[in-house]
Motif scaffolding. Sequence first.
Motif, mmCIF file in Angstrom:
data_model
loop_
_atom_site.group_PDB
_atom_site.id
_atom_site.type_symbol
_atom_site.label_atom_id
_atom_site.label_comp_id
_atom_site.label_asym_id
_atom_site.label_seq_id
_atom_site.Cartn_x
_atom_site.Cartn_y
_atom_site.Cartn_z
ATOM 1 N N VAL A 90 0.907 -1.180 -0.128
ATOM 2 C CA VAL A 90 -0.056 -0.230 0.089
ATOM 3 C C VAL A 90 0.867 1.209 -0.043
ATOM 4 O O VAL A 90 1.656 1.365 0.911
ATOM 5 N N LEU A 91 0.822 1.972 -0.979
ATOM 6 C CA LEU A 91 1.587 3.351 -1.124
ATOM 7 C C LEU A 91 0.963 4.305 -0.417
ATOM 8 O O LEU A 91 -0.185 4.503 -0.585
ATOM 9 N N THR A 92 1.613 4.820 0.632
ATOM 10 C CA THR A 92 1.145 5.936 1.451
ATOM 11 C C THR A 92 2.048 7.073 1.434
ATOM 12 O O THR A 92 2.636 7.294 2.405
ATOM 13 N N PRO A 93 1.824 7.948 0.353
ATOM 14 C CA PRO A 93 2.729 9.150 0.369
ATOM 15 C C PRO A 93 2.355 9.940 1.369
ATOM 16 O O PRO A 93 1.262 10.064 2.226
ATOM 17 N N GLY A 94 3.363 10.860 1.882
ATOM 18 C CA GLY A 94 3.220 11.712 3.054
ATOM 19 C C GLY A 94 4.807 11.858 3.643
ATOM 20 O O GLY A 94 5.212 13.088 3.586
ATOM 21 N N HIS A 95 5.143 10.834 4.492
ATOM 22 C CA HIS A 95 6.516 10.750 4.854
ATOM 23 C C HIS A 95 7.622 10.926 3.908
ATOM 24 O O HIS A 95 8.521 11.493 3.968
ATOM 25 N N SER A 96 7.368 10.394 2.661
ATOM 26 C CA SER A 96 8.054 10.533 1.339
ATOM 27 C C SER A 96 7.275 10.552 0.267
ATOM 28 O O SER A 96 6.201 10.489 0.601
ATOM 29 N N PRO A 97 7.791 10.579 -0.920
ATOM 30 C CA PRO A 97 6.930 10.658 -1.954
ATOM 31 C C PRO A 97 6.134 9.422 -2.293
ATOM 32 O O PRO A 97 5.022 9.717 -2.786
ATOM 33 N N ALA A 98 6.510 8.380 -1.784
ATOM 34 C CA ALA A 98 5.489 7.130 -1.986
ATOM 35 C C ALA A 98 5.944 6.068 -0.937
ATOM 36 O O ALA A 98 6.381 4.820 -1.327
ATOM 37 N N THR A 99 5.915 6.379 0.265
ATOM 38 C CA THR A 99 6.067 5.334 1.314
ATOM 39 C C THR A 99 5.377 4.186 1.083
ATOM 40 O O THR A 99 4.262 4.226 0.684
ATOM 41 N N VAL A 100 6.131 2.837 1.367
ATOM 42 C CA VAL A 100 5.760 1.794 1.185
ATOM 43 C C VAL A 100 4.957 1.035 2.678
ATOM 44 O O VAL A 100 5.858 1.135 3.514
ATOM 45 N N SER A 101 3.834 0.927 2.715
ATOM 46 C CA SER A 101 3.051 0.402 3.830
ATOM 47 C C SER A 101 2.673 -1.282 3.250
ATOM 48 O O SER A 101 2.729 -1.232 2.228
ATOM 49 N N SER A 102 2.459 -1.850 4.298
ATOM 50 C CA SER A 102 2.117 -3.322 3.919
ATOM 51 C C SER A 102 0.960 -3.830 5.026
ATOM 52 O O SER A 102 0.883 -3.713 5.975
ATOM 53 N N ILE A 103 0.192 -4.819 4.348
ATOM 54 C CA ILE A 103 -0.672 -5.557 5.258
ATOM 55 C C ILE A 103 -0.418 -6.989 4.726
ATOM 56 O O ILE A 103 -0.467 -7.543 3.440
ATOM 57 N N VAL A 104 -0.436 -7.898 5.730
ATOM 58 C CA VAL A 104 -0.221 -9.301 5.567
ATOM 59 C C VAL A 104 -1.038 -9.936 6.676
ATOM 60 O O VAL A 104 -1.233 -9.597 7.854
ATOM 61 N N THR A 105 -1.827 -11.103 6.214
ATOM 62 C CA THR A 105 -2.363 -11.650 7.029
ATOM 63 C C THR A 105 -1.479 -12.855 7.695
ATOM 64 O O THR A 105 -0.937 -13.590 6.819
ATOM 65 N N VAL A 106 -1.169 -12.954 8.965
ATOM 66 C CA VAL A 106 -0.355 -14.044 9.423
ATOM 67 C C VAL A 106 -1.194 -15.039 10.468
ATOM 68 O O VAL A 106 -2.424 -14.528 10.718
#
Length: 183
Positions: A90-106
């Motif tokens: 999930v790209l979540t721009p704000g902290h950097s131009p296209a900060t990478v966030s992620s979601i995973v089911t464990v």
Amino acid sequence: MPIITDDVDINLKPEDIKLVILTHGHADHYGGAKYLQDTYHVPIALSGPDWELMAATAASRPNSPPPPTKDRVLTDGQKITIGDTTVEVVLTPGHSPATVSSIVTVKEKSLPHVMALWGGTAYPATDLASEGLAISVDEFLPHYLAAWDEVLRRFDRGRGFDRIRADWLTHAKGLGEAITVRG
């Protein structure tokens, strides 16, 4: 050679690492990536705009760590599967131009849990940074809520979790409004 931290052997061998996903292109986050890439041939992944940010940072700041060679470019909504685990980018721009966030089911003892890694969580020191943080939350929260809703839906199986799920979603919908931009 296992990695040792605080005298605890976590039995992780660097040569077993399949992929390094960098959250953003700031030097304090990419610092060891080139070493892993060069020494263990681990591919490095990052969003396109942050690959550019990393290259610009290294070029303009000679004392910054050397960046890794561009391997993989991550895109919003991309799914990366390694073994039986899938990571949603999930790209979540704000902290950097296209900060990478992620979601995973464990899973723990066969129970599913949503693990979310929000890539840009630094405390904002300026009004501009506060605005970037709010933008990043607005981008990430709907993805997290959808993943959590899916886990609750699958876990329910007629056990009465529908009410808990509804309560959670009602509460969570207001979380994005909790961040305000100073004006």
